[in-house]
Enzyme design. Structure first.
Site, PDB file in Angstrom:
ATOM      1  N   HIS A  37       0.817  -1.223   0.000  1.00  0.00           N
ATOM      2  CA  HIS A  37       0.000   0.000   0.000  1.00  0.00           C
ATOM      3  C   HIS A  37       0.848   1.269   0.000  1.00  0.00           C
ATOM      4  CE1 HIS A  37       0.488  -0.363   4.510  1.00  0.00           C
ATOM      5  NE2 HIS A  37       0.539   0.960   4.412  1.00  0.00           N
ATOM      6  N   ASP A  56      -0.067  -7.608   1.032  1.00  0.00           N
ATOM      7  CA  ASP A  56       0.486  -6.277   1.266  1.00  0.00           C
ATOM      8  C   ASP A  56       2.021  -6.274   1.279  1.00  0.00           C
ATOM      9  OD1 ASP A  56       0.279  -3.535   1.592  1.00  0.00           O
ATOM     10  OD2 ASP A  56       0.185  -3.644   3.773  1.00  0.00           O
ATOM     11  N   SER A 115       4.902   1.655   7.892  1.00  0.00           N
ATOM     12  CA  SER A 115       4.508   0.601   6.958  1.00  0.00           C
ATOM     13  C   SER A 115       5.672   0.199   6.058  1.00  0.00           C
ATOM     14  CB  SER A 115       3.343   1.078   6.087  1.00  0.00           C
ATOM     15  OG  SER A 115       2.195   1.289   6.878  1.00  0.00           O
TER      16      SER A 115
END
Length: 283
Positions: free
Chosen positions: A139, A173, A242
């Site tokens: 993402h 992801d 992330s």
């Protein structure tokens, strides 16, 4: 004048003018006796020497046996000491030292900018032919993925580098990057994590590079929408973490930070590193 009278010996035996030589019988007896005594003396000396040699051999054998026992005892002590040293080494290896973990991992971690999004990426495996591969969260790069160039920027220590997104796993992801320079890649754990295991999370939350947080694995959770298991941990993370590595006490990557639960603290989630290792063969 009358002639002198003739004197005759009384007995009839003739008188000799010189005495007879004695026979050497006594000298021979003495020599024989001396020879016997000398022989007996030699025999006694030989017996004594043989006894002494036998005693010396016995003493030597006893000394060797004692030396063997001492050597065996020393070997046992050395084996025992070696075992204790190895045990201490294993215990030291299990001691949680976040500073040492961070020092080993940080040089391989970058802040990544992909379009309008930022996050964290880290080098993985060994570089080859002047290039390296990195991992991040999908993402983070979704804006540039499929754009034609797939270009992203990596930042570390004030320096900026270009890299390319080469493959992605949207369901889990995960994204793979390729950079045209050699980086020291991080090692990966071969065993899945367990609840209670201590971990370090490194990333760039809110753009703050080289941020380190510490926690434990809280649980393993089932992913949704076709995703595999997720690692739940309690180390603090925020937007920008992330794609950063979740590392165990052995400085091995166990997961890729993915997201945190909304309106809560201490609930972060990561994709197990085995997912990337299996799908992309980068480990």
């Amino acid at each position: 004048m009358a002639p002198p009278p003739v004197v005759r010996p009384v007995s009839g035996a003739a008188v000799s003018g010189a005495p007879a030589a004695p026979k050497p019988r006594r000298a021979g007896f003495v020599l024989a006796a001396v020879a016997v005594v000398f022989t007996l003396a030699l025999g006694v000396v030989a017996i004594v020497q043989a006894r002494q040699i036998s005693d010396l051999r016995g003493d030597l054998a006893s000394a060797r046996a004692d030396a063997d026992r001492v050597q065996a005892s020393d070997d046992q002590r050395l084996d025992s000491l070696e075992g204790q040293v190895n045990q201490l080494g294993e215990q030291a290896g299990r001691v949680f030292d976040p500073q040492a973990v961070a020092a080993a991992v940080l040089p391989s971690v970058f802040r990544i900018t992909a379009g309008t999004l930022t996050g964290t990426a880290f080098a993985i495996g060994s570089p080859s032919s002047g290039s390296s591969r990195l991992l991040t969260a999908y993402h983070v790069v979704r804006e540039v993925w499929g754009s034609g160039s797939n270009r992203v920027e990596l930042e570390r220590d004030g320096e900026t580098y270009s890299a390319t997104v080469t493959d992605v796993d949207q369901a889990n992801d995960v994204a793979v990057l390729s950079a045209p320079f050699e980086l020291a890649g991080l090692a990966t754990a071969t065993e899945p994590v367990k609840s209670g295991q201590q971990i370090v999370v490194i990333g760039a939350p809110l753009g703050l590079t080289d941020s380190v947080t510490v926690g434990v694995v809280s649980a393993l959770r089932k992913g949704e929408g076709g995703a595999g298991d997720l690692i739940q941990f309690d180390a603090s993370i925020n937007p920008g973490n992330s794609g950063g590595p979740v590392v165990n006490t052995a400085k091995q990557v166990v997961g890729i930070a993915s997201l945190k639960a909304k309106d809560s603290e201490g609930i972060g989630l990561a994709t197990p590193i085995q997912v990337a290792c299996t799908k992309f063969r980068v480990c």
